[in-house]
Design a protein around this motif. Structure first.
Motif, mmCIF file in Angstrom:
data_model
loop_
_atom_site.group_PDB
_atom_site.id
_atom_site.type_symbol
_atom_site.label_atom_id
_atom_site.label_comp_id
_atom_site.label_asym_id
_atom_site.label_seq_id
_atom_site.Cartn_x
_atom_site.Cartn_y
_atom_site.Cartn_z
ATOM 1 N N THR A 1 56.244 46.821 -47.148
ATOM 2 C CA THR A 1 57.396 46.388 -47.916
ATOM 3 C C THR A 1 58.636 47.096 -47.388
ATOM 4 O O THR A 1 58.559 47.964 -46.535
ATOM 5 C CB THR A 1 57.212 46.726 -49.403
ATOM 6 O OG1 THR A 1 56.977 48.133 -49.531
ATOM 7 C CG2 THR A 1 56.001 45.991 -49.985
ATOM 8 N N ARG A 2 59.776 46.690 -47.921
ATOM 9 C CA ARG A 2 61.023 47.318 -47.504
ATOM 10 C C ARG A 2 60.983 48.806 -47.813
ATOM 11 O O ARG A 2 60.389 49.233 -48.805
ATOM 12 C CB ARG A 2 62.203 46.656 -48.199
ATOM 13 C CG ARG A 2 62.457 45.233 -47.709
ATOM 14 C CD ARG A 2 63.739 44.656 -48.285
ATOM 15 N NE ARG A 2 63.661 44.484 -49.723
ATOM 16 C CZ ARG A 2 64.411 45.160 -50.587
ATOM 17 N NH1 ARG A 2 65.264 46.068 -50.152
ATOM 18 N NH2 ARG A 2 64.306 44.936 -51.883
ATOM 19 N N PRO A 3 61.646 49.629 -46.979
ATOM 20 C CA PRO A 3 61.547 51.088 -47.134
ATOM 21 C C PRO A 3 61.867 51.592 -48.528
ATOM 22 O O PRO A 3 61.166 52.457 -49.053
ATOM 23 C CB PRO A 3 62.548 51.614 -46.100
ATOM 24 C CG PRO A 3 62.547 50.572 -45.031
ATOM 25 C CD PRO A 3 62.403 49.255 -45.761
ATOM 26 N N ALA A 4 62.924 51.073 -49.150
ATOM 27 C CA ALA A 4 63.306 51.575 -50.473
ATOM 28 C C ALA A 4 62.227 51.281 -51.501
ATOM 29 O O ALA A 4 61.886 52.141 -52.337
ATOM 30 C CB ALA A 4 64.630 50.959 -50.915
ATOM 31 N N ILE A 5 61.644 50.085 -51.455
ATOM 32 C CA ILE A 5 60.590 49.733 -52.401
ATOM 33 C C ILE A 5 59.361 50.591 -52.155
ATOM 34 O O ILE A 5 58.717 51.088 -53.094
ATOM 35 C CB ILE A 5 60.242 48.236 -52.277
ATOM 36 C CG1 ILE A 5 61.446 47.383 -52.677
ATOM 37 C CG2 ILE A 5 59.019 47.898 -53.132
ATOM 38 C CD1 ILE A 5 61.242 45.898 -52.466
ATOM 39 N N ARG A 6 59.040 50.788 -50.878
ATOM 40 C CA ARG A 6 57.864 51.588 -50.542
ATOM 41 C C ARG A 6 58.044 53.032 -51.022
ATOM 42 O O ARG A 6 57.119 53.638 -51.569
ATOM 43 C CB ARG A 6 57.629 51.545 -49.033
ATOM 44 C CG ARG A 6 56.403 52.305 -48.578
ATOM 45 C CD ARG A 6 55.139 51.723 -49.177
ATOM 46 N NE ARG A 6 53.993 52.578 -48.906
ATOM 47 C CZ ARG A 6 52.928 52.633 -49.667
ATOM 48 N NH1 ARG A 6 52.844 51.889 -50.756
ATOM 49 N NH2 ARG A 6 51.921 53.419 -49.361
ATOM 50 N N GLU B 1 52.529 50.793 -44.969
ATOM 51 C CA GLU B 1 53.765 50.254 -45.507
ATOM 52 C C GLU B 1 53.924 48.805 -45.083
ATOM 53 O O GLU B 1 53.821 48.480 -43.916
ATOM 54 C CB GLU B 1 54.979 51.079 -45.052
ATOM 55 C CG GLU B 1 55.119 51.256 -43.552
ATOM 56 C CD GLU B 1 54.497 52.552 -43.087
ATOM 57 O OE1 GLU B 1 55.118 53.208 -42.242
ATOM 58 O OE2 GLU B 1 53.400 52.873 -43.538
ATOM 59 N N ALA C 1 63.056 55.342 -44.083
ATOM 60 C CA ALA C 1 62.575 54.485 -43.002
ATOM 61 C C ALA C 1 61.461 55.124 -42.179
ATOM 62 O O ALA C 1 60.951 54.504 -41.240
ATOM 63 C CB ALA C 1 63.745 54.116 -42.094
#
Length: 215
Positions: A10-15, A8, A67
């Motif tokens: 990238t930001r958690p939501a994007i990932r 990972e 997260a």
């Protein structure tokens, strides 16, 4: 072979959206076509426990779940998607109707065990690197499951079911046969068979004392 989750970055939501759309959605649509999986994942603002929810046309995970490390993200999202697939899976195995209550567990708790099993089996069959990571980091899984409530079995019960799958596969039994057998047992009965024979120490995905699952 489906693509493995990369590290990972990238930001958690994007990932999580990437994991859902490009890894798990193709896998589940292939395994359970026309089951009603939505095109994208919903990520709620809920903090605290790594929760989620699912129904035809809707799959969600909490901000806490988003997260997590990739291997747990995959499992948590797959678990929620598995709720949509459960009745379809049962029908393919000859069972009809909603999840029945059983000895020691109500229908909601059994649904959680079935979703865990579906998720782990699909990960093992199609995402072997993620499966290996889950086994290597199993001690971290305990807090994800918690102490249990009226809707969820305890961590010791849920991890005991997953341990049974891993143990039977690791000694050479065909994963599909192990999956079908455990699924049928949970669907039709449940109850004391899935309480650990020896209370697992905090953090262990095991009935017997060992730090890690076998590779």
């Amino acid at each position: 072979m489906f693509h493995q989750p990369a590290m990972e970055a990238t930001r958690p939501a994007i990932r999580c959206q990437h994991i859902y759309r490009h890894i798990l959605l193709p896998l589940f649509r292939c395994a359970y076509p026309n089951a009603g999986f939505p095109a994208s994942l919903t990520i709620t603002e809920e903090q605290g426990a790594a929760n989620g929810g699912a129904a035809p046309g809707y799959v969600a995970v909490s901000g806490t779940a988003a997260a997590l490390p990739d291997y747990f993200r995959v499992f948590v999202i797959a678990h929620e998607m598995a709720h949509i697939a459960t009745v379809r899976c049962a029908s393919s195995l000859g069972a009809l109707g909603p999840v029945p209550p059983g000895r020691g567990f109500n229908a909601f708790q059994k649904a959680e065990l079935l979703a865990d099993l579906i998720a782990l089996h699909l990960i093992r069959e199609h995402l072997p690197a993620t499966y290996s990571q889950l086994l290597a980091h199993n001690a971290e899984a305990w807090p994800l499951f918690g102490d249990g409530d009226k809707m969820h079995p305890s961590a010791s019960v849920r991890l005991s079911v997953l341990r049974r799958y891993v143990d039977r596969v690791s000694v050479g039994n065909a994963p599909r046969d192990v999956f079908r057998s455990l699924f049928a047992t949970i669907w039709n009965e449940g109850g004391s068979d899935f309480h650990p024979r020896h209370p697992a120490s905090h953090g262990q995905l095991a009935d017997e004392p060992r730090d890690r699952l076998p590779p």
